[in-house]
Design a protein around this motif. Structure first.
Motif, PDB file in Angstrom:
ATOM      1  N   PHE A  20     -50.459   6.761 -11.720  1.00 35.19           N
ATOM      2  CA  PHE A  20     -49.230   6.052 -11.392  1.00 35.19           C
ATOM      3  C   PHE A  20     -49.418   4.969 -10.341  1.00 35.19           C
ATOM      4  O   PHE A  20     -48.603   4.058 -10.243  1.00 35.19           O
ATOM      5  N   GLN A  21     -50.494   5.018  -9.560  1.00 33.54           N
ATOM      6  CA  GLN A  21     -50.701   3.997  -8.529  1.00 33.54           C
ATOM      7  C   GLN A  21     -51.573   2.836  -9.013  1.00 33.54           C
ATOM      8  O   GLN A  21     -51.786   1.888  -8.277  1.00 33.54           O
ATOM      9  N   SER A  23     -51.844  -0.370 -10.867  1.00 30.62           N
ATOM     10  CA  SER A  23     -50.873  -1.350 -11.368  1.00 30.62           C
ATOM     11  C   SER A  23     -51.459  -2.363 -12.346  1.00 30.62           C
ATOM     12  O   SER A  23     -50.720  -3.057 -13.034  1.00 30.62           O
ATOM     13  N   ASN A  25     -53.224  -3.149 -15.748  1.00 30.37           N
ATOM     14  CA  ASN A  25     -53.399  -2.453 -17.024  1.00 30.37           C
ATOM     15  C   ASN A  25     -54.855  -2.212 -17.398  1.00 30.37           C
ATOM     16  O   ASN A  25     -55.203  -1.134 -17.871  1.00 30.37           O
ATOM     17  N   CYS A  28     -56.267   0.555 -15.339  1.00 29.41           N
ATOM     18  CA  CYS A  28     -55.682   1.824 -15.761  1.00 29.41           C
ATOM     19  C   CYS A  28     -56.353   2.330 -17.035  1.00 29.41           C
ATOM     20  O   CYS A  28     -56.722   3.492 -17.133  1.00 29.41           O
ATOM     21  N   THR A  45     -49.296   9.882 -16.780  1.00 23.88           N
ATOM     22  CA  THR A  45     -49.145   8.430 -16.784  1.00 23.88           C
ATOM     23  C   THR A  45     -47.733   8.008 -16.409  1.00 23.88           C
ATOM     24  O   THR A  45     -47.324   6.890 -16.681  1.00 23.88           O
ATOM     25  N   VAL A  47     -44.549   6.650 -14.462  1.00 25.50           N
ATOM     26  CA  VAL A  47     -44.359   5.529 -13.550  1.00 25.50           C
ATOM     27  C   VAL A  47     -43.359   5.953 -12.484  1.00 25.50           C
ATOM     28  O   VAL A  47     -42.302   6.499 -12.789  1.00 25.50           O
ATOM     29  N   ASN A  48     -43.688   5.716 -11.232  1.00 26.36           N
ATOM     30  CA  ASN A  48     -42.790   6.036 -10.135  1.00 26.36           C
ATOM     31  C   ASN A  48     -41.822   4.863  -9.948  1.00 26.36           C
ATOM     32  O   ASN A  48     -42.212   3.791  -9.483  1.00 26.36           O
ATOM     33  N   LYS A  49     -40.584   5.064 -10.266  1.00 26.98           N
ATOM     34  CA  LYS A  49     -39.560   4.014 -10.164  1.00 26.98           C
ATOM     35  C   LYS A  49     -38.815   4.067  -8.841  1.00 26.98           C
ATOM     36  O   LYS A  49     -37.859   3.361  -8.643  1.00 26.98           O
ATOM     37  N   THR A  52     -37.130   8.551  -8.976  1.00 28.17           N
ATOM     38  CA  THR A  52     -37.569   9.753  -9.665  1.00 28.17           C
ATOM     39  C   THR A  52     -37.624  10.967  -8.741  1.00 28.17           C
ATOM     40  O   THR A  52     -37.270  12.061  -9.136  1.00 28.17           O
TER      41      THR A  52
END
Length: 54
Positions: A20-21, A23, A25, A28, A45, A47-49, A52
């Motif tokens: 998640f950290q 950024s 692509n 990742c 996988t 994503v921290n919005k 959450t």
């Protein structure tokens, strides 16, 4: 890798790999491929919005 048996009988690895950290692509994707090649089978996988975990 150690696994735990869930209530429904499914085995789940006790150790997972989170991205998640990451950024970028391409980074990742490379990290996930390396994790799979290393033996990881539990990939987080999400994503921290920001909302959450409140």
């Amino acid at each position: 890798m150690k696994k735990i048996v869930l209530n429904n009988g499914v085995e789940m690895p006790m150790l997972g790999f989170g991205v998640f950290q990451v950024s970028i692509n391409e980074q990742c994707e490379q990290a996930v491929l390396e994790a799979l090649n290393t033996g990881y089978r539990l990939l987080d996988t999400a994503v921290n919005k920001g909302e959450t975990f409140k």
